[in-house]
Design a protein around this motif. Structure first.
Motif, PDB file in Angstrom:
ATOM      1  N   ALA A 107       0.870  -1.287   0.111  1.00 44.73           N
ATOM      2  CA  ALA A 107       0.062  -0.155   0.114  1.00 44.73           C
ATOM      3  C   ALA A 107       0.643   1.255   0.123  1.00 44.73           C
ATOM      4  CB  ALA A 107      -0.915   0.072   1.374  1.00 44.73           C
ATOM      5  N   LEU A 156       2.990   2.988  13.154  1.00 41.12           N
ATOM      6  CA  LEU A 156       1.686   3.431  13.768  1.00 41.12           C
ATOM      7  C   LEU A 156       1.718   4.576  14.472  1.00 41.12           C
ATOM      8  CD1 LEU A 156      -0.341   0.972  15.423  1.00 41.12           C
ATOM      9  CD2 LEU A 156       0.353   2.751  17.035  1.00 41.12           C
ATOM     10  N   ARG A 211      -0.732   9.989  15.721  1.00 43.27           N
ATOM     11  CA  ARG A 211      -1.202   8.896  15.082  1.00 43.27           C
ATOM     12  C   ARG A 211      -0.745   8.610  13.574  1.00 43.27           C
ATOM     13  NH1 ARG A 211      -3.401   3.269  15.847  1.00 43.27           N
ATOM     14  NH2 ARG A 211      -3.498   2.800  13.716  1.00 43.27           N
ATOM     15  N   PHE A 212      -0.408   7.533  12.739  1.00 43.41           N
ATOM     16  CA  PHE A 212      -0.246   7.485  11.635  1.00 43.41           C
ATOM     17  C   PHE A 212      -1.200   6.553  10.988  1.00 43.41           C
ATOM     18  CE2 PHE A 212       4.144   8.923  13.288  1.00 43.41           C
ATOM     19  CZ  PHE A 212       4.144   9.801  12.635  1.00 43.41           C
ATOM     20  N   ASN A 213      -0.929   6.135   9.718  1.00 45.56           N
ATOM     21  CA  ASN A 213      -1.861   5.034   9.196  1.00 45.56           C
ATOM     22  C   ASN A 213      -2.010   3.776  10.121  1.00 45.56           C
ATOM     23  OD1 ASN A 213      -2.337   7.105   7.140  1.00 45.56           O
ATOM     24  ND2 ASN A 213      -0.653   6.157   5.839  1.00 45.56           N
ATOM     25  N   GLY A 214      -0.977   3.034  10.295  1.00 45.62           N
ATOM     26  CA  GLY A 214      -1.180   1.976  11.120  1.00 45.62           C
ATOM     27  C   GLY A 214      -0.013   0.952  10.327  1.00 45.62           C
ATOM     28  N   SER A 215       0.066  -0.158  10.941  1.00 43.79           N
ATOM     29  CA  SER A 215       0.966  -1.055  10.653  1.00 43.79           C
ATOM     30  C   SER A 215       1.091  -1.896   9.174  1.00 43.79           C
ATOM     31  CB  SER A 215       1.389  -2.317  11.835  1.00 43.79           C
ATOM     32  OG  SER A 215       1.470  -1.229  13.249  1.00 43.79           O
ATOM     33  N   PHE A 216      -0.337  -1.811   8.699  1.00 42.61           N
ATOM     34  CA  PHE A 216      -0.409  -2.480   7.584  1.00 42.61           C
ATOM     35  C   PHE A 216      -0.046  -4.022   7.587  1.00 42.61           C
ATOM     36  CE2 PHE A 216      -0.411   1.648   5.868  1.00 42.61           C
ATOM     37  CZ  PHE A 216      -1.358   1.980   5.064  1.00 42.61           C
ATOM     38  N   GLY A 217       0.673  -4.489   6.634  1.00 43.95           N
ATOM     39  CA  GLY A 217       1.093  -6.076   6.835  1.00 43.95           C
ATOM     40  C   GLY A 217       2.528  -6.308   7.260  1.00 43.95           C
ATOM     41  N   ALA A 242       3.752  -6.435  10.261  1.00 46.61           N
ATOM     42  CA  ALA A 242       4.238  -7.370  11.067  1.00 46.61           C
ATOM     43  C   ALA A 242       4.333  -8.929  10.875  1.00 46.61           C
ATOM     44  CB  ALA A 242       2.994  -7.368  12.301  1.00 46.61           C
ATOM     45  N   PHE A 301       7.310   2.584  19.139  1.00 48.59           N
ATOM     46  CA  PHE A 301       6.172   1.389  18.801  1.00 48.59           C
ATOM     47  C   PHE A 301       6.765   0.331  17.701  1.00 48.59           C
ATOM     48  CE2 PHE A 301       2.896  -1.100  17.012  1.00 48.59           C
ATOM     49  CZ  PHE A 301       1.934  -1.321  17.996  1.00 48.59           C
ATOM     50  N   SER A 319       6.145  -1.859  15.251  1.00 43.53           N
ATOM     51  CA  SER A 319       5.036  -2.384  14.230  1.00 43.53           C
ATOM     52  C   SER A 319       5.799  -3.715  13.822  1.00 43.53           C
ATOM     53  CB  SER A 319       4.854  -1.576  12.915  1.00 43.53           C
ATOM     54  OG  SER A 319       4.154  -0.368  13.238  1.00 43.53           O
TER      55      SER A 319
END
Lengths: 268, 267
Positions: free
Chosen positions: B29, B118, B129-135, B137, B164, B166
């Motif tokens: 992504a 994250l 906050r950012f978008n997130g860890s996606f895939g 991990a 953090f 991820s």
């Protein structure tokens, strides 16, 4: 039997507090249905993004529909960060369950199979895992030398929502290669679908169509809603409207801008 | 010497060089520059399909008869996306060893190659906050060559310790981990990562960047060899390839990027 309804009746099946699964922006998001849920003032949903969220998740969060969000990420893609999502997490106005893409796919596959959990590689040493008290790291239970592995509990959504170009008269829905929609529907108690058009034929009688068809067995109700994914795109039907999505991303940076967007595009 | 390319075009070229001899590159992504690099590497591999090449990395299950053409799989669109079994297929494919290289970013990356996509601050009470860890991990563990991409080379991004994790840069020996970070590409330099030593080594600096500048702008310790070469810049032919061959392809997934950066005005 699958029933055919209008959009508002379809939206009425989503109860407050339900666990609702929604696919990413490239996978036929039922935006008209999402707008209907916002108008119906549905509350405290546990929204499961499979596995990432975009415009729909951001709008639902901004409109106060979501109590808990479970997602690997939320963004508006090329239109930038998802502003209402970020505001809700930073402002602690919503419960966030962080996860990673394949963990969601795997947990849904467990529900497809009717088993209580599934293992997945990776994840060990990630802070996602250390903060998920429902995930469990175990030693390879078969003693096959695989080392430690993470067990993920099955996720069983109450409702899956999606849009599609077409359904047939028997309630079979064509999903093409968007197979995550099949996984979501298989795993869910209820699946609500909007379609561009209902065709007077049987997809399962046509082998080419049948391979990309979600059988009505998994489909609770269907509403015919032309343009039901707009302003997002729908494969071979229409492109996403990037100008609209960018304008949303800009407007939703403030609470007032978001409310103005809702007033103009959702509530009127 | 005047620079006749955009910074993104430089990075596309430099990232493509890191993909040499990979059979299958997947792109996740929000990755227009890595996606362009993969398409460039593929275009270059199309141009040199000689037989008898050296053993290739990745794609453990690929058999003979597949030819030497590099496969590029870009998710989140219908173009250059071969997957037909839903969102899980990329991950299942990676878990089997069918993908040789992948790109990951990081809002923070530390000296042990732990990445944070994250947020900043004490989780879950994040300051930013950012978008997130996606895939990340998962793919960080199973894809042999992960290229970390951090165009913003600063102490804000390249930190001593991520807030953090991820995905962790390294794992204990008993954890199944055929993959991991190999290279870090930033806006200033290229670094190699050694998982045994849990440490980066400076490989090259981009034109106009000094080693001192890299040291000043990096929040973690890393090794600096005596001789640090310059990262090669794209020549005219390469730029032409990026703009005429890669541009129209990446536009199918990232139209805004293709238009704004590569000047592609496609339909």
């Amino acid at each position: 039997m699958t029933v055919f309804e209008d959009l508002d009746t379809l939206a009425g099946h989503v109860a407050d507090g339900a666990l609702v699964a929604l696919a990413p922006e490239y996978s036929w998001v039922p935006m008209a249905l999402v707008r209907a849920l916002i108008r119906h003032k549905v509350r405290d949903l546990h929204l499961l993004c499979v596995p990432i969220g975009g415009l729909a998740a951001d709008m639902m969060i901004g409109a106060g529909v979501v109590g808990t969000l479970e997602a690997a990420a939320v963004s508006l893609g090329e239109a930038g960060p998802a502003p209402r999502f970020i505001a809700a997490v930073e402002g602690r106005t919503m419960t966030m369950r962080d996860t990673t893409c394949p963990a969601i796919h795997t947990a849904l596959q467990a529900s497809e199979k009717g088993v209580p959990f599934m293992p997945l590689s990776g994840l060990i040493g990630s802070d996602i895992t250390s903060h998920r008290d429902d995930w469990k790291v175990v030693d390879d239970p078969l003693g096959a030398g695989g080392g430690p592995i993470v067990l993920l509990p099955a996720i069983k959504p109450d409702v899956t929502l999606f849009h599609s170009p077409r359904a047939d008269r028997d309630g079979n829905v064509w999903i093409g290669r968007r197979r995550e929609l099949a996984t979501m529907a298989h795993a869910s108690a209820t699946t609500l679908v909007t379609v561009e058009t209902i065709e007077d034929r049987d997809f399962l009688a046509d082998e080419t169509m049948a391979a990309g068809t979600l059988p009505s067995l998994y489909v609770t109700a269907i509403a015919e809603v032309e343009g039901g994914a707009r302003p997002l795109g729908l494969t071979d039907c229409y492109e996403r409207d990037m100008d609209h999505i960018r304008a949303y991303g800009k407007a939703a940076k403030t609470e007032a801008g978001f409310q103005a967007y809702l007033d103009e595009h959702v509530l009127k | 010497m005047t620079q006749n390319y955009a910074p993104e075009e430089f990075l596309i070229n430099a990232l493509a060089a890191e993909l040499d001899s990979v059979d299958h590159v997947a792109v996740g992504a929000l990755s227009p520059v890595p996606g362009s690099a993969a398409l460039l590497a593929q275009a270059l591999s199309d141009g040199e399909q000689e037989a008898g090449q050296e053993a290739r990395t990745g794609a453990a299950l690929s058999g003979p008869g597949q030819g030497h053409k590099m496969r590029v799989s870009i998710i989140h669109g219908d173009a250059n996306n071969p997957f037909t079994d839903g969102g899980r297929e990329l991950f299942d494919c990676a878990g089997q060893g069918r993908i040789g290289a992948f790109f990951l970013g990081g809002a923070q990356i530390d000296g042990e190659a732990n990445i944070n996509l994250l947020g900043v601050g004490p989780y879950p009470n994040l300051d930013k906050r950012f978008n997130g860890s996606f895939g990340s991990a998962y793919v960080y563990f199973v894809i042999p060559k992960i290229i970390l991409f951090a165009p913003d080379h600063s102490r804000r991004v390249l930190v001593d310790k991520v807030d953090f994790i991820s995905a962790p840069g390294t794992s204990a020996p008993d954890v199944h981990r055929p993959g991991g970070p190999k290279v870090l590409m930033t806006g200033k330099c290229v670094m190699d990562f050694d998982a045994d030593r849990k440490r980066f080594t400076l490989k090259s600096v981009h034109p106009g960047v000094t080693v001192e500048e890299v040291l000043d702008n990096t929040g973690f310790d890393f090794d600096v060899p005596e001789d640090v070469p310059e990262t090669p810049a794209p020549d005219a032919e390469r730029l032409q390839l990026i703009r005429t061959t890669v541009g129209p392809e990446i536009a199918k997934t990232y139209p805004g990027f293709a238009q704004q950066v590569l000047g592609f005005q496609g339909g």
